[in-house]
Each structure stands twice: as C-alpha cells, then as structure tokens.
Design an enzyme around this catalytic site. Structure first.
Site, PDB file in Angstrom:
ATOM      1  N   GLU A 114      28.688  19.139 -38.121  1.00  0.00           N
ATOM      2  CA  GLU A 114      27.776  20.341 -37.568  1.00  0.00           C
ATOM      3  C   GLU A 114      27.856  21.504 -38.193  1.00  0.00           C
ATOM      4  O   GLU A 114      26.680  21.923 -38.679  1.00  0.00           O
ATOM      5  CB  GLU A 114      27.655  20.761 -36.146  1.00  0.00           C
ATOM      6  CG  GLU A 114      27.654  19.261 -34.950  1.00  0.00           C
ATOM      7  CD  GLU A 114      28.038  20.075 -33.596  1.00  0.00           C
ATOM      8  OE1 GLU A 114      27.811  20.832 -33.261  1.00  0.00           O
ATOM      9  OE2 GLU A 114      28.293  19.070 -32.820  1.00  0.00           O
TER      10      GLU A 114
ATOM     11  N   TYR B 209      36.210  15.309 -31.865  1.00  0.00           N
ATOM     12  CA  TYR B 209      35.611  16.875 -31.680  1.00  0.00           C
ATOM     13  C   TYR B 209      35.672  17.548 -32.751  1.00  0.00           C
ATOM     14  O   TYR B 209      34.752  18.335 -33.273  1.00  0.00           O
ATOM     15  CB  TYR B 209      36.351  17.435 -30.403  1.00  0.00           C
ATOM     16  CG  TYR B 209      35.602  17.407 -29.273  1.00  0.00           C
ATOM     17  CD1 TYR B 209      35.079  16.154 -28.656  1.00  0.00           C
ATOM     18  CD2 TYR B 209      34.996  18.278 -28.489  1.00  0.00           C
ATOM     19  CE1 TYR B 209      34.607  16.056 -27.570  1.00  0.00           C
ATOM     20  CE2 TYR B 209      34.313  18.455 -27.397  1.00  0.00           C
ATOM     21  CZ  TYR B 209      33.981  17.067 -26.884  1.00  0.00           C
ATOM     22  OH  TYR B 209      33.218  16.974 -25.731  1.00  0.00           O
TER      23      TYR B 209
END
Length: 290
Positions: A221, A214
């Site tokens: 991103e 994560y």
C-alpha cells in the site's frame, strides 16, 4: 500434578461409605488424612444441599435476565456476512492465482480491470464490520476495524479508483493478493465461531498467516501511495488551490505524505492487536495452582 505434589483421584467400585481407607484396621504411620477435604455422611449431605441451593439460585438469576429475542437473527446475519465475504475473497484469490499460472507476469498489469468489481463489493461490504463493532454485535475492538477498513478503502477508492495511470501498475496485484489471502482464513474462522465451532488448524492459520502478510500488505500500500504522488502533483486532483472560501492552499500530495506516516502507525496498531489475540488463542494456558 502441581509443583508441590501429585494428586491421584481413585473412583470407588461401589458407591458406599468406608469405615477406613486401608484394608487393615491399623492405620499405617505414613498415611495421614487431609481434613480440609475430609467428608463424612453428614458433611456430604450438607454439601449436596448447598450445591442444589446454588443451582436453584443460579436458575433464578438467569430467569431474571431478559433474553435477547433477536439472538438467532443476529447470529444468522453474522454467519451470512462472513460467508459472503469468504466467497468474495475466495473468488478473487482463485481468479488471480489461475491468471498468474496462465499469463505469468502479464497478469500483473490488468489485475485492477479484472478484479476491481468484486474488490469494490467486498470492501464496501466491509464497512459493516465497523457498524457491527459499534453496536456491539461482535466483541472486536472498534479502532483496529476502523484502521483496516478505511485504510484499504482509501487505497482502493481514492488512489486506484481515481487514477487510471495507477490501475495498470504491478503493485495492484500484490495489494489485492495479500488482502485476499488474509481474508481466506479470517472469515471462515469468524463464521465457525458464530456457531460455537473451533477447528484448531484454522485457528492457527487465522492467528499466524497475518504475521508476514500484514507487513507485506502495508508495504505494498505504501509503494502504491508513493507511486501515485507524482501523478497527483501533475494533475492537481484533490488539491485545494486559491481562491477558495478557506483562503488556504492544500496540496493533496502533501496529504498523502502525512498519510504514509499514519499508514505505518495503523499497521503497528493492528499488528499489536493481532499479536495479543494470537497470544490469547495460541499461547500456553495458565494452570491454576491448588
């Protein structure tokens, strides 16, 4: 075994009532009965009768609760949804892994053109997770689902889907790879949960693999968004200039800078949610004290 004592339950060889506990008639001095748990024949009959009445009352209550006529249909839908998503992300992961071994670093630059169609399909289908949570098909909280689905789709459709210059960046490979690895364990876990099966190694992987993935996915991103800001500044795409009905100027690169803050807040929200879930499923079970 509790902190106070050791309880040993001994089963009788023959089911009948004993006049005393020990073979000798005289009770040893160290032996004392626990009258809170003491039963004679009349007490046992009363206890059995109470249990039967409780069972009958429970059956009456359950019969009053309306049964869901769509229960099996809902379960079948959830199984199929998780199966399709698992197959889709498995295809993405296997395809990218094989290309990485064959082409090496060259596979970084055409990941989007090779994988994008399947990723578009899987992430569009993932919108159903928000709907499932919204209408109560699943017990997952709504906010973490919204944060993950819309966060990924923003990067996929708005950043990568509209900028050809971004589609050949190596960061695309890492974004797609981190996403796919995470879902390889999440969707099978949910699929087995629908039919009441828990496989402990899969449960451990489901609530452990996300710990490194994560943050790495969020970082990838963020790198993608930072790399796209100069391109959006140069092209002016999605920026709102004058004149316009609102009479305001909105620069899309500035929106992306604000979104970067929201991105890390979203990672924190999901990290906190998954940590609680991991503690619930993998943490030590609390023992009840007698």
């Amino acid at each position: 075994m509790t902190q106070r004592q050791l309880n040993i339950t001994v089963q009788k060889k023959e089911s009948n009532w004993w006049e005393r506990l020990t073979k000798q008639e005289k009770r040893p001095l160290f032996l004392a009965p626990d009258f809170d748990r003491w039963l004679d024949e009349s007490d046992a009959e009363m206890e059995l009768k109470e249990k039967e009445e409780e069972k009958i009352n429970k059956m009456k209550i359950e019969s009053r609760v309306p049964k869901d006529p769509f229960k099996h249909l809902k379960k079948g839908y959830l199984i199929m949804y998780n199966l399709v998503q698992f197959l889709g992300f498995s295809w993405i992961f296997v395809n990218m892994t094989v290309r990485l071994f064959i082409l090496g670093k060259d596979s970084f630059y055409d990941t989007f053109h090779t994988i994008s169609d399947m990723m578009y399909f899987c992430q569009t289908l993932a919108l159903m997770e928000i709907m499932n949570s919204l209408i109560g098909l699943v017990r997952s909280p709504l906010i973490p689902s919204v944060v993950q689905v819309f966060g990924r789709n923003f990067v996929l459709f708005v950043i990568l889907g509209t900028l050809e210059e971004m589609q050949s960046k190596p960061v695309v490979f890492f974004i797609f790879y981190f996403w796919s690895i995470t879902e390889l364990f999440r969707y099978p876990y949910y699929m087995l949960s629908c039919i009441g099966i828990e496989w402990k190694p899969l449960t451990w992987l489901r609530y452990t693999v996300w710990i490194p993935l994560y943050p790495l996915g969020g970082l990838a991103e963020a790198v993608c968004i930072v790399q796209s800001i100069p391109i959006f500044s140069e092209t002016g795409k999605f920026s709102l200039g004058l004149p316009n009905p609102l009479n305001v100027t909105i620069q899309f690169p500035f929106v992306l800078q604000i979104y970067l803050i929201a991105l890390f807040l979203g990672v924190f929200v999901n990290f906190r949610h998954l940590y609680k879930q991991r503690k619930h499923h993998l943490g030590p079970k609390k023992r009840k004290m007698k």
